[in-house]
Design an enzyme around this catalytic site. Structure first.
Site, short mmCIF file in Angstrom:
data_model
loop_
_atom_site.label_atom_id
_atom_site.label_comp_id
_atom_site.label_asym_id
_atom_site.label_seq_id
_atom_site.Cartn_x
_atom_site.Cartn_y
_atom_site.Cartn_z
N GLU A 187 0.83 -1.22 0.00
CA GLU A 187 0.00 0.00 0.00
C GLU A 187 0.86 1.26 0.00
OE1 GLU A 187 -2.92 -0.31 3.16
OE2 GLU A 187 -4.21 -1.45 1.81
N GLU A 256 -6.58 -7.86 -0.97
CA GLU A 256 -7.16 -7.93 0.38
C GLU A 256 -8.65 -7.67 0.32
OE1 GLU A 256 -5.18 -5.51 3.34
OE2 GLU A 256 -3.20 -6.02 2.55
C1 GAL Z 1 -4.42 -3.00 4.95
C2 GAL Z 1 -2.99 -3.51 5.09
C3 GAL Z 1 -2.98 -4.81 5.85
C4 GAL Z 1 -3.79 -4.68 7.12
C5 GAL Z 1 -5.20 -4.23 6.77
C6 GAL Z 1 -6.08 -4.03 7.97
O1 GAL Z 1 -4.45 -1.69 4.58
O2 GAL Z 1 -2.41 -3.70 3.83
O3 GAL Z 1 -1.67 -5.17 6.15
O4 GAL Z 1 -3.17 -3.77 7.94
O5 GAL Z 1 -5.12 -3.00 6.14
O6 GAL Z 1 -6.21 -5.21 8.66
#
Ligand code: GAL
Length: 730
Positions: A187, A256
């Site tokens: 990110e 994600e």
């Molecule tokens: C995303 C990040 C992950 C984790 C997630 C929240 O932005 O890439 O590593 O932190 O948020 O659980």
């Protein structure tokens, strides 16, 4: 030639396979991509992936977790690589136990699944310091995640080390291994935007460095629309249907898909309904998405002191399809398994074409995918958040619940609807195991400024600078002289002590007695103690125990954020008015006495005299407790119910199972949970006004059959006799 092979004992068939595979691998890489999808061994694939972070469970749990992921219809396991776990001090590596990365990847391989390896090495992940070792902060001249030479040197060394390790174990796909993709950074898009030119230069460097490592599989940069070719930029979020990669020849990937959210001490327990998660995934796929990864598929536990700052809880359950304990979280797991089946039945059509989209009625949408060979799959959507709809497609009427998508893998038969759950729901229970634990206690002493093992310095020092995060605890010790003619001694109007701290929690002791405890909120870890303190004529001891609860894992230049008492520290109400203690002499002691004595271990705990029976310390701050117990029968996962305790840390047979803080109750909005609508982590919360985390996972594999040593350090004061062992069942 045949006779030569005969002489060598190799049959014609084997030769043909050998020859073909040589020819094939010389003309193309085994893993590549185009605008539609990842291509593995010449075949476009819809890939279903899920995050399981290896150090958040035990190696003994891994095979079962991976099997459950496979049974749930996953093709890929995604994990970060946790630098600070692997290199706790510079050049000293650890790839053992929960950090046995190679073993984890090999187990995934054995089960027939692929791996997405997010090397980072910045990981975010609610992991202490975002995965960076704390020593990295003290490399001269370093600045994290920007165009900074010391940082780039350290980052490259670690990334190279991991890639070399994977190569030497033949773990990349073209070598016959399971890794089909890697990730560099995490990110970085928003950070690059903030940093401007330095951020851009760093991105260019990171991309070139990664690609230069020649892994033979594609690299990904998530949430970074500036990802340079050939790196693929990907989406992270609750929904990603509208995402477009930065080049038309890259596939649309969702690294994600948040299956829930993490819990913080002081916050409620997040919940994401299975219907909405399934809806978001189906919507992504019908909009051309060909890779999606559940973050998390199994969240697990932040053992030890691995949880990040802003009070990330020890449980990292995440409301994931497999729960913290390794049990199926139903109906989520089953509902997603059914979704994956429907998507897989549609795969041939999905990877062959872009969809034809039509809008037969209000809030209705139809996506049809067709392959040249005649495969046809349709996705029918109802975007109305309140009302069901009847949608006519190819002369057949389909009933769609609100906010739902139906999947027709043959363009006719509806095999799945995202809002209709057919798998059973399960309510996990915590069942007490009979048998009282018999506790002993030991009081942690408040140190004095003149103790030989303290370090005296002028002024207030940043906490991590002193502890290097070797412990959560740092004592700030000073003395205050009070003249016998101070007015307050007669009037009884005690002076006001004010202590400003950058966080995260603070216990204030005056002449050895606890005078107050303060801690930060979920919006800010900063805190201020203000209290009238009972001082005597003569020398008074002020002892501040500053407690870190994990280091930050995200934010611009988070390596510069401070922890601990930085002042001002003042005393008001003296004859002279206000006395500023900020710049005077302070002594420092990192860690607790009990920690230096290793009270959590069998040998260490026998080095002090423990108290038991009627004299057992109860409701007293800074107390160590220990007990022994035999492993409960059976194989149900185990936990410790800490409802009667306040805050501290727990160890089993010398292994830390994490911080406990049931004393921090959840503030949140646990209202109605209507999934039909845009979801956020603030919706559908559970457990308001309850301890954010009451139960703490005790991995079975850390127990012996008898004589297990359970040690608790309690900061606030609690009643250990109410602590109980429980088993988790569904
Ligand atoms: C995303 C990040 C992950 C984790 C997630 C929240 O932005 O890439 O590593 O932190 O948020 O659980």
């Amino acid at each position: 030639m045949g006779s030569i092979w005969k002489m060598l004992g190799i049959s014609g068939l084997v030769f043909t396979v050998l020859f073909l595979s040589l020819v094939c691998s010389s003309v193309r890489a085994d893993v590549s991509y185009d605008d539609k999808a990842f291509i593995i061994n010449g075949k476009r694939r819809i890939l279903v992936s899920g995050s399981i972070h290896y150090p958040r469970s035990t190696p003994e749990m891994w095979p079962d977790l991976i099997q459950k992921a496979k049974d749930g219809g996953l093709d890929v396991i995604q994990t970060y690589v946790f630098w600070n776990g692997h290199e706790p001090s510079p050049g000293k590596y650890n790839f053992e136990g929960r950090f046995d990365l190679v073993k984890f990847i090999k187990l995934v391989h054995q089960s027939g699944l692929y791996v997405h390896l997010r090397i980072g090495p910045y990981v975010c992940a609610e992991w202490n310091f975002g995965g960076f070792p704390v020593w990295l902060k003290y490399v001269p001249g370093i600045e994290f995640r920007t165009d900074n030479q010391p940082f780039k040197v350290a980052m490259q060394r670690f990334v190279q080390k991991i890639v070399d390790m994977m190569k030497s174990e033949s773990l990349f796909e073209p070598q016959g291994g399971p890794i089909i993709m890697s990730q560099i950074e995490n990110e970085y898009g928003p950070v690059e935007w903030e940093l401007g030119a330095a951020g851009k230069a760093y991105t260019a460097w990171a991309a070139k460095m990664a690609v230069g490592l020649d892994t033979g599989v594609p690299w990904i940069m998530c949430k970074q629309d500036t990802a340079p070719d050939p790196i693929i930029d990907t989406c992270n979020g609750f929904y990603c249907e509208g995402f477009r990669p930065n080049k038309p020849y890259k596939p649309k990937m969702w690294t994600e898909a948040w299956s829930g959210w993490y819990t913080q001490f002081g916050g409620p327990v997040p919940h994401r309904p299975a219907e909405d998660l399934a809806f978001s995934v189906a919507r992504f796929v019908q909009n051309n998405g060909s890779f999606f990864n559940y973050y998390m598929y199994h969240g697990g536990t932040n053992f030890g002191r691995n949880a990040a700052g802003l009070f990330v809880a020890t449980s990292y359950d995440y409301d994931a399809p497999i729960d913290e304990y390794g049990l199926l979280n139903e109906p989520k797991w089953g509902h997603l398994r059914d979704l994956h089946k429907a998507i897989k039945q549609s795969e041939a059509a999905l990877v062959s074409s872009y969809p034809t989209v039509t809008w037969p009625g209000k809030n209705q949408e139809v996506h049809v995918f067709r392959s040249k060979s005649g495969a046809c799959a349709a996705f029918l959507s109802n975007y109305d958040r309140t009302y069901p709809t009847k949608l006519t497609f190819r002369n057949i009427q389909y009933d769609l619940p609100p906010w739902s998508i139906s999947i027709l893998p043959d363009c006719k038969t509806e095999v799945y609807n995202t809002a209709r759950i057919s798998s059973m729901s399960s309510q996990a229970k915590m069942v007490p195991i009979s048998g009282d634990l018999s506790w002993q206690s030991y009081n942690e002493q408040t140190p004095s400024a003149d103790d030989s093992d303290t370090l005296a310095m002028d002024g207030l020092w940043e906490q991590i600078n002193v502890t290097r995060d070797s412990s959560d605890y740092l004592w700030y010790l000073t003395e205050v002289g009070i003249a016998s003619d101070e007015g307050f001694l007669k009037s009884g109007q005690w002076p006001l002590l004010t202590v400003m701290s950058a966080g995260h929690a603070l216990h204030v002791f005056i002449n050895g007695l606890l005078s107050g405890t303060v801690y930060g909120s979920l919006d800010s870890t900063k805190l201020t103690y203000g209290g009238n303190v009972d001082l005597r004529a003569g020398i008074n001891k002020i002892s501040l125990l500053s407690v870190a609860v994990g280091l930050p894992n995200a934010g611009m230049h988070y390596e510069r954020w401070n922890t601990g008492v930085l002042g001002p520290v003042t005393l008001q109400g003296l004859n002279e008015g206000t006395r500023d203690l900020t710049k005077q002499r302070w002594s420092y002691k990192a860690g607790l006495k009990g920690e230096s004595l290793s009270l959590d271990t069998v040998s260490g705990s026998s080095s002090v005299e423990w108290i038991e029976g009627l004299l057992l310390a109860q409701k007293q701050p800074l107390t160590w407790y220990k007990t022994t117990f035999d492993a409960p029968e059976g194989s149900d996962p185990l936990a410790i119910d800490m409802i009667s305790m306040g805050k501290g840390e727990i160890w089993i047979n010398g292994q830390s199972i994490g911080r406990h803080w049931p004393g921090y109750k959840a503030k949140g909005s646990c209202g109605e949970c209507n999934y039909a609508g845009t979801f956020s982590e603030k919706k559908c919360q559970r457990g308001c006004d309850q301890p954010s985390q009451r139960w703490y996972h005790l991995p079975r594999s850390w127990l012996k059959s008898s004589g297990n040593l359970l040690v608790v350090f309690e900061e606030w004061g609690g009643d250990p006799t109410q602590i109980s062992l429980v088993k988790r069942t569904t």
